[in-house]
Design a protein around this motif. Structure first.
Motif, mmCIF file in Angstrom:
data_model
loop_
_atom_site.group_PDB
_atom_site.id
_atom_site.type_symbol
_atom_site.label_atom_id
_atom_site.label_comp_id
_atom_site.label_asym_id
_atom_site.label_seq_id
_atom_site.Cartn_x
_atom_site.Cartn_y
_atom_site.Cartn_z
ATOM 1 N N CYS A 57 0.991 -1.174 0.090
ATOM 2 C CA CYS A 57 0.134 0.024 -0.023
ATOM 3 C C CYS A 57 0.764 1.334 -0.071
ATOM 4 O O CYS A 57 0.660 2.180 -0.813
ATOM 5 N N THR A 58 1.713 1.221 0.867
ATOM 6 C CA THR A 58 2.865 2.532 0.758
ATOM 7 C C THR A 58 3.552 2.581 -0.331
ATOM 8 O O THR A 58 3.616 3.743 -0.975
ATOM 9 N N GLU A 61 1.235 3.899 -3.090
ATOM 10 C CA GLU A 61 0.788 5.579 -2.766
ATOM 11 C C GLU A 61 1.983 6.247 -3.116
ATOM 12 O O GLU A 61 1.732 7.301 -3.777
ATOM 13 N N VAL A 65 0.101 7.974 -6.221
ATOM 14 C CA VAL A 65 -1.131 8.920 -5.538
ATOM 15 C C VAL A 65 -0.539 10.194 -5.414
ATOM 16 O O VAL A 65 0.474 10.248 -4.576
ATOM 17 N N ARG A 70 -3.845 11.871 -0.989
ATOM 18 C CA ARG A 70 -3.648 10.679 -0.094
ATOM 19 C C ARG A 70 -4.560 10.695 1.112
ATOM 20 O O ARG A 70 -4.945 11.897 1.385
ATOM 21 N N SER A 73 -8.837 7.858 0.221
ATOM 22 C CA SER A 73 -9.483 7.101 -0.429
ATOM 23 C C SER A 73 -10.732 6.477 0.241
ATOM 24 O O SER A 73 -11.633 5.504 -0.515
ATOM 25 N N TYR A 191 -5.958 2.261 -5.036
ATOM 26 C CA TYR A 191 -5.796 2.877 -3.776
ATOM 27 C C TYR A 191 -6.477 2.168 -2.868
ATOM 28 O O TYR A 191 -5.985 2.003 -1.685
ATOM 29 N N ASN A 195 -5.632 0.043 0.536
ATOM 30 C CA ASN A 195 -5.813 0.437 1.986
ATOM 31 C C ASN A 195 -6.736 -0.401 2.682
ATOM 32 O O ASN A 195 -6.708 -0.769 3.743
#
Length: 220
Positions: A57-58, A61, A65, A70, A73, A191, A195
């Motif tokens: 996820c990081t 991002e 993103v 950020r 989402s 995204y 998350n």
């Protein structure tokens, strides 16, 4: 978070080695594994799935993103796909549910993410400059989620004396993808998936660890 992300990137090959296979397609395929050891292996899988999902996820991002978008989402239009599932969320609710419902909650979460993770593998291949590391991690998550499903199914058989639950799960209302979105909308949808999966992976881990502490009478 970024420090943790870099740490997991550096140790990615070691994480793959450390993850002990569950090797359980059904109860007969792992008769030598005790209930305690099987639960430990399932917890280990859930822990690694959460850690890799957090790092993925990081990475997504940071790669795709825009900074102002950020943490947006989960606003209107980007609800988590498992929101409608009857999964306890508050600490008091979780503490009160039975071992049976803990295991079945984990199973519901696992099965609800099998199709979305396959979708993420497909959509990431259409991104320009998507790093191989992210693609490989998403594929790994998908594979390990299936392995976790099998482990949870065997646990249900061993711990609850229930027959093997059907491995099929499909609820079209949970997963609906609009393939006509523009690039930014597509990024925000993906995204959101990353998350939401990270949050649900943490729930799976937490539920299984609660089950473990109940079995050992060692709940803090």
């Amino acid at each position: 978070v970024r420090t943790v992300g870099r740490w997991v990137v550096l140790l990615w090959p070691l994480l793959l080695i450390k993850c002990v296979p569950l090797d359980c397609q059904d109860e007969q395929s792992c008769p030598s594994i005790s209930q305690e050891k099987l639960l430990d292996r399932v917890i280990q899988h859930a822990e690694l799935i959460y850690r890799v999902s957090e790092d993925s996820c990081t990475l997504f991002e940071e790669m795709f993103v825009p900074f102002p978008l950020r943490l947006q989402s989960n606003q209107a239009g980007y609800a988590c796909i498992t929101k409608a599932l009857p999964i306890p969320s508050s600490r008091s609710e979780i503490q009160q549910i039975s071992d049976q419902y803990l295991l079945h909650s984990v199973l519901m979460l696992v099965r609800s993410w099998i199709e979305p993770l396959v979708y993420l593998q497909t959509t990431l291949e259409r991104y320009d400059n998507a790093p191989d590391l992210l693609l490989n991690k998403t594929k790994w998550l998908s594979e390990k989620l299936l392995s976790l499903e099998q482990g949870v199914l065997v646990l249900i058989t061993k711990m609850l004396n229930e027959g093997m639950v059907s491995t099929s799960y499909s609820d079209p209302s949970l997963v609906q993808y609009d393939m006509q979105l523009d690039m930014l909308e597509s990024i925000m949808r993906d995204y959101t998936l990353f998350n939401c999966f990270k949050k649900d992976a943490h729930k799976m881990e937490a539920f299984l660890k609660l089950l473990k502490c109940r079995q050992t009478n060692n709940c803090a």
